[in-house]
Design a protein around this motif. Structure first.
Motif, PDB file in Angstrom:
ATOM      1  N   GLY A  49      -8.318  68.693 -81.395  1.00  0.00           N
ATOM      2  CA  GLY A  49      -9.365  69.038 -82.058  1.00  0.00           C
ATOM      3  C   GLY A  49     -10.428  70.526 -83.159  1.00  0.00           C
ATOM      4  N   ASP A  50     -10.428  70.126 -83.955  1.00  0.00           N
ATOM      5  CA  ASP A  50     -11.953  71.261 -84.175  1.00  0.00           C
ATOM      6  C   ASP A  50     -12.767  70.813 -82.923  1.00  0.00           C
ATOM      7  N   SER A  51     -12.914  72.711 -82.559  1.00  0.00           N
ATOM      8  CA  SER A  51     -13.913  72.692 -81.694  1.00  0.00           C
ATOM      9  C   SER A  51     -15.196  72.729 -82.354  1.00  0.00           C
ATOM     10  N   SER A  52     -15.257  73.003 -83.616  1.00  0.00           N
ATOM     11  CA  SER A  52     -17.169  73.863 -84.184  1.00  0.00           C
ATOM     12  C   SER A  52     -17.890  72.803 -83.715  1.00  0.00           C
ATOM     13  N   GLU A  53     -17.970  71.515 -84.029  1.00  0.00           N
ATOM     14  CA  GLU A  53     -18.654  70.883 -83.243  1.00  0.00           C
ATOM     15  C   GLU A  53     -19.434  70.841 -81.850  1.00  0.00           C
ATOM     16  N   HIS A  54     -18.227  70.932 -80.869  1.00  0.00           N
ATOM     17  CA  HIS A  54     -19.020  71.198 -79.485  1.00  0.00           C
ATOM     18  C   HIS A  54     -18.822  72.164 -79.447  1.00  0.00           C
ATOM     19  N   THR A  55     -18.909  73.898 -80.392  1.00  0.00           N
ATOM     20  CA  THR A  55     -19.673  74.765 -80.212  1.00  0.00           C
ATOM     21  C   THR A  55     -20.973  74.776 -80.599  1.00  0.00           C
ATOM     22  N   ALA A  56     -21.373  74.235 -81.438  1.00  0.00           N
ATOM     23  CA  ALA A  56     -22.632  73.975 -82.302  1.00  0.00           C
ATOM     24  C   ALA A  56     -23.134  72.669 -81.290  1.00  0.00           C
ATOM     25  N   THR A  57     -23.537  71.748 -81.134  1.00  0.00           N
ATOM     26  CA  THR A  57     -23.827  71.867 -79.745  1.00  0.00           C
ATOM     27  C   THR A  57     -24.039  72.814 -77.909  1.00  0.00           C
ATOM     28  N   GLY A  58     -23.384  73.754 -77.901  1.00  0.00           N
ATOM     29  CA  GLY A  58     -23.749  74.349 -76.992  1.00  0.00           C
ATOM     30  C   GLY A  58     -24.694  75.051 -77.948  1.00  0.00           C
ATOM     31  N   ALA A 112     -22.829  74.748 -89.868  1.00  0.00           N
ATOM     32  CA  ALA A 112     -23.085  74.109 -90.715  1.00  0.00           C
ATOM     33  C   ALA A 112     -24.102  73.117 -89.751  1.00  0.00           C
ATOM     34  N   HIS A 113     -22.931  72.902 -88.964  1.00  0.00           N
ATOM     35  CA  HIS A 113     -23.203  71.986 -87.177  1.00  0.00           C
ATOM     36  C   HIS A 113     -24.290  71.604 -87.094  1.00  0.00           C
ATOM     37  N   VAL A 114     -25.067  73.229 -87.097  1.00  0.00           N
ATOM     38  CA  VAL A 114     -26.315  74.171 -85.933  1.00  0.00           C
ATOM     39  C   VAL A 114     -26.795  73.698 -86.535  1.00  0.00           C
ATOM     40  N   LEU A 115     -27.011  74.226 -88.494  1.00  0.00           N
ATOM     41  CA  LEU A 115     -28.224  73.349 -89.141  1.00  0.00           C
ATOM     42  C   LEU A 115     -28.000  71.687 -89.133  1.00  0.00           C
ATOM     43  N   ARG A 116     -27.242  70.926 -89.192  1.00  0.00           N
ATOM     44  CA  ARG A 116     -27.193  70.054 -89.610  1.00  0.00           C
ATOM     45  C   ARG A 116     -28.698  68.306 -87.772  1.00  0.00           C
ATOM     46  N   MET A 117     -28.473  69.820 -86.813  1.00  0.00           N
ATOM     47  CA  MET A 117     -29.104  69.504 -85.567  1.00  0.00           C
ATOM     48  C   MET A 117     -30.606  69.514 -85.509  1.00  0.00           C
ATOM     49  N   VAL A 144     -32.818  86.195 -80.517  1.00  0.00           N
ATOM     50  CA  VAL A 144     -31.779  86.078 -81.019  1.00  0.00           C
ATOM     51  C   VAL A 144     -30.833  85.336 -80.199  1.00  0.00           C
ATOM     52  N   ALA A 145     -30.265  84.240 -81.268  1.00  0.00           N
ATOM     53  CA  ALA A 145     -29.099  83.353 -80.490  1.00  0.00           C
ATOM     54  C   ALA A 145     -28.507  82.857 -81.005  1.00  0.00           C
ATOM     55  N   GLY A 146     -27.393  82.962 -81.241  1.00  0.00           N
ATOM     56  CA  GLY A 146     -26.383  82.049 -82.134  1.00  0.00           C
ATOM     57  C   GLY A 146     -24.552  82.060 -81.860  1.00  0.00           C
ATOM     58  N   PRO A 147     -24.067  82.149 -82.544  1.00  0.00           N
ATOM     59  CA  PRO A 147     -22.692  81.653 -82.369  1.00  0.00           C
ATOM     60  C   PRO A 147     -21.091  82.657 -82.496  1.00  0.00           C
ATOM     61  N   ALA A 148     -21.875  83.524 -83.314  1.00  0.00           N
ATOM     62  CA  ALA A 148     -21.336  84.639 -83.852  1.00  0.00           C
ATOM     63  C   ALA A 148     -20.524  85.320 -82.892  1.00  0.00           C
ATOM     64  N   ASN A 149     -19.373  85.851 -82.547  1.00  0.00           N
ATOM     65  CA  ASN A 149     -18.854  86.868 -81.868  1.00  0.00           C
ATOM     66  C   ASN A 149     -18.815  87.985 -81.674  1.00  0.00           C
ATOM     67  N   ASN A 150     -19.134  88.944 -80.891  1.00  0.00           N
ATOM     68  CA  ASN A 150     -19.705  89.896 -80.589  1.00  0.00           C
ATOM     69  C   ASN A 150     -21.012  91.015 -81.785  1.00  0.00           C
ATOM     70  N   GLN A 151     -21.955  89.716 -81.385  1.00  0.00           N
ATOM     71  CA  GLN A 151     -22.919  90.437 -82.623  1.00  0.00           C
ATOM     72  C   GLN A 151     -23.390  91.583 -81.925  1.00  0.00           C
ATOM     73  N   LEU A 152     -23.598  92.574 -81.703  1.00  0.00           N
ATOM     74  CA  LEU A 152     -23.782  94.047 -80.872  1.00  0.00           C
ATOM     75  C   LEU A 152     -22.953  94.868 -81.253  1.00  0.00           C
ATOM     76  N   ASP A 153     -22.659  95.516 -82.319  1.00  0.00           N
ATOM     77  CA  ASP A 153     -22.039  96.939 -82.868  1.00  0.00           C
ATOM     78  C   ASP A 153     -21.812  98.142 -81.632  1.00  0.00           C
ATOM     79  N   ALA A 154     -22.410  97.725 -80.141  1.00  0.00           N
ATOM     80  CA  ALA A 154     -21.831  98.385 -78.798  1.00  0.00           C
ATOM     81  C   ALA A 154     -22.972  97.834 -78.816  1.00  0.00           C
TER      82      ALA A 154
END
Ligand SMILES: NC(=O)c1ccc[n+]([C@@H]2O[C@H](COP(=O)([O-])OP(=O)(O)OC[C@H]3O[C@@H](n4cnc5c(N)ncnc54)[C@H](O)[C@@H]3O)[C@@H](O)[C@H]2O)c1
Length: 337
Positions: free
Chosen positions: A139-148, A181-186, A248-258
Motif C-alpha cells: 500500500g501507500d508508503s507515505s506513513e512509513h516514510t514519515a515514521t523514518g 501531513a503525517h510528519v505534522l501529526r506525529m 535541515v532534515a526532511g523527506p523531500a527528494n533531491n533537496q540540494l540544487d547541486a
C-alpha cells in the motif's frame, strides 16, 4: 559506464520510449520507482533515469537493504496526455521490459504513478512493489516514510542540541502533502512547536494547531529544524543564506540544487541530514513486507534504524571535517565494497 544495464525500448503497444536503468545489483535485485513524466526529448528522460537509478543505489545501501538501485522512466513528449487505455498500454509495455530483465530489477510508484498502476504492471511481471493492500501489496508508503523522518529528526536533534526529545522544539514543515501531513501529526503528538506551509491553500485543513504561514515565511522561519516535505531543489546558493534554522532534515527528494550546496550549509553551521537517508522509511517498509515477506513489526524496527545510520554519518562528518553529504556517500561506497 557506471550502470550495469540500460534498456531503451519503443513500447510495442504505446510506441513511447520506455527507459529502464539498472545501476547496481551488487547487494541484490535493483529497485526504483516508475516515473511517467514529460521531457523535451526522450534523451532527457534517459539522463534522469541514469541519475535517479544511481541515487537509488546509495539510498538502498544506506538503508541496509539487500538491494541495488534502478529506475524506470517513460518519457512523454511535451503536451502528450494518456487516456485510460493508453495508460494501460504504457504500463503493460513497462511490465514487459521489466519481465525481460529476469528479476534483476523491481519497480514501484514514483512521480506520475501510484499503487493502482503497480497492479497493472503486475499483470505482466511479478517484480513490482507498493501495490494497494487490497491487491496483496504493502500500500501507500507515505506513513512509513514519515515514521523514518521522525527517527531522523530525533537523531539530528540529539546531534545538534544534545537531546533527542522533540517536545518544545521548533519545526518548520514545508509541504503538507501525503508525507508532510503525517510528519505534522506525529510532531504534534510529541508536543513540538510547529510552523507549516503549503502552496495549496486547501492543505490548511490538516494544519491543526500549527501556525500556518506562506511557503517563503516557512522556508526562512526561525526554527530549530526546517523539514522540507514538498519538492526538490529547495536548497540553493540563493536560499541557503536566508535560512534561520539550525538544522535541515526532511523527506523531500533531491533537496540540494547541486552537491556543492552541501558545503554552503556546512559553512553557515546549518546541519543538513542527507535526504536519501531521511526519506528511506517507505522503501524499507515496502521491500521488507512485499518482496521479503517480513512482518510490519520487523519493517518498523528497520525503519527505526534510520536514526543510528544518520547518527553515524553525522559523527563521521564531524570527525573527518567533511559535509554529511560526503560522509553519507563514503558510507554507501563502504557498504558496496
Ligand atoms: N511518499 C513517499 O513515501 C515518499 C518517499 C520518499 C520521498 N518522498 C518525497 O517527499 C516529498 C513529498 O512527497 P509526498 O508523497 O508527500 O508528495 P505530495 O505530492 O503528496 O505532497 C507534496 C506537497 O507539497 C506541496 N508543495 C509543492 N510545491 C510547494 C512549494 N513550493 N512550497 C510549499 N509546498 C509545496 C504540494 O501542494 C503538496 O501538498 C517529495 O519530494 C517526494 O519525492 C516521498
Amino acid at each position: 559506464m557506471d550502470h550495469e544495464n540500460v534498456t531503451v525500448t519503443r513500447g510495442t503497444r504505446s510506441t513511447l520510449p520506455i527507459i529502464v536503468a539498472v545501476h547496481s545489483t551488487l547487494l541484490g535485485q535493483a529497485i526504483g520507482g516508475c516515473r511517467i513524466a514529460h521531457y523535451p526529448h526522450w534523451r532527457d528522460g534517459l539522463t534522469d533515469a541514469l541519475r535517479l537509478s544511481a541515487a537509488m543505489t546509495d539510498k538502498a545501501a544506506l538503508a541496509g537493504l539487500p538491494h541495488g538501485g534502478g529506475k524506470t522512466v517513460v518519457a512523454l513528449p511535451p503536451g502528450r496526455t494518456l487516456d485510460a487505455a493508453a495508460r494501460r498500454d504504457v504500463l503493460h509495455d513497462v511490465g514487459d521490459v521489466i519481465a525481460g530483465l529476469g528479476g534483476r530489477y523491481a519497480t514501484g510508484p514514483d512521480v506520475g504513478t501510484g499503487p493502482d498502476d503497480m497492479v497493472v504492471i503486475a499483470e505482466r511481471t511479478g517484480h513490482v512493489f507498493c501495490r494497494p493492500a487490497a491487491a496483496g501489496g504493502s500500500g501507500d508508503s507515505s506513513e512509513h516514510t514519515a515514521t523514518g523522518v521522525l527517527a531522523a529528526l530525533r537523531a539530528i536533534c540529539a546531534d545538534r542540541f544534545g537531546s533527542a526529545v522533540l517536545s518544545g522544539r521548533r519545526f518548520a514543515v514545508l509541504g503538507l502533502g501525503r508525507v508532510g501531513a503525517h510528519v505534522l501529526r506525529m510532531l504534534a503528538a510529541e508536543r513540538a512547536i510547529l510552523t507549516v506551509a503549503d502552496v495549496d491553500e486547501t492543505r490548511r485543513a490538516v494544519a491543526g494547531d500549527a501556525t500556518w504561514v506562506s511557503p517563503e515565511e516557512c522556508l526562512t522561519a526561525e526554527a530549530d529544524v526546517l523539514v522540507p516535505s514538498a519538492l526538490g531543489g529547495l536548497l540553493t546558493p540563493a536560499t541557503v543564506p536566508r535560512l534561520r534554522c539550525a538544522a535541515v532534515a526532511g523527506p523531500a527528494n533531491n533537496q540540494l540544487d547541486a552537491p556543492e550546496t552541501a558545503a554552503l550549509l556546512h559553512e553557515r553551521g546549518i546541519l543538513w541530514a542527507p535526504d536519501f537517508v531521511v526519506s528511506a522509511g517507505g522503501i524499507i517498509h515496502a521491500t521488507a513486507v512485499e518482496l521479503h515477506h517480513e512482518t510490519t513489526e520487523q519493517a518498523t524496527t528497520r525503519i527505526a534504524g534510520i536514526a543510528s545510520t544518520l547518527t553515524g554519518i553525522l559523527e563521521s562528518a564531524r570527525a573527518t571535517g567533511t559535509t554529511p553529504l560526503a560522509a553519507a556517500r563514503t558510507a554507501a561506497r563502504l557498504r558496496l565494497g
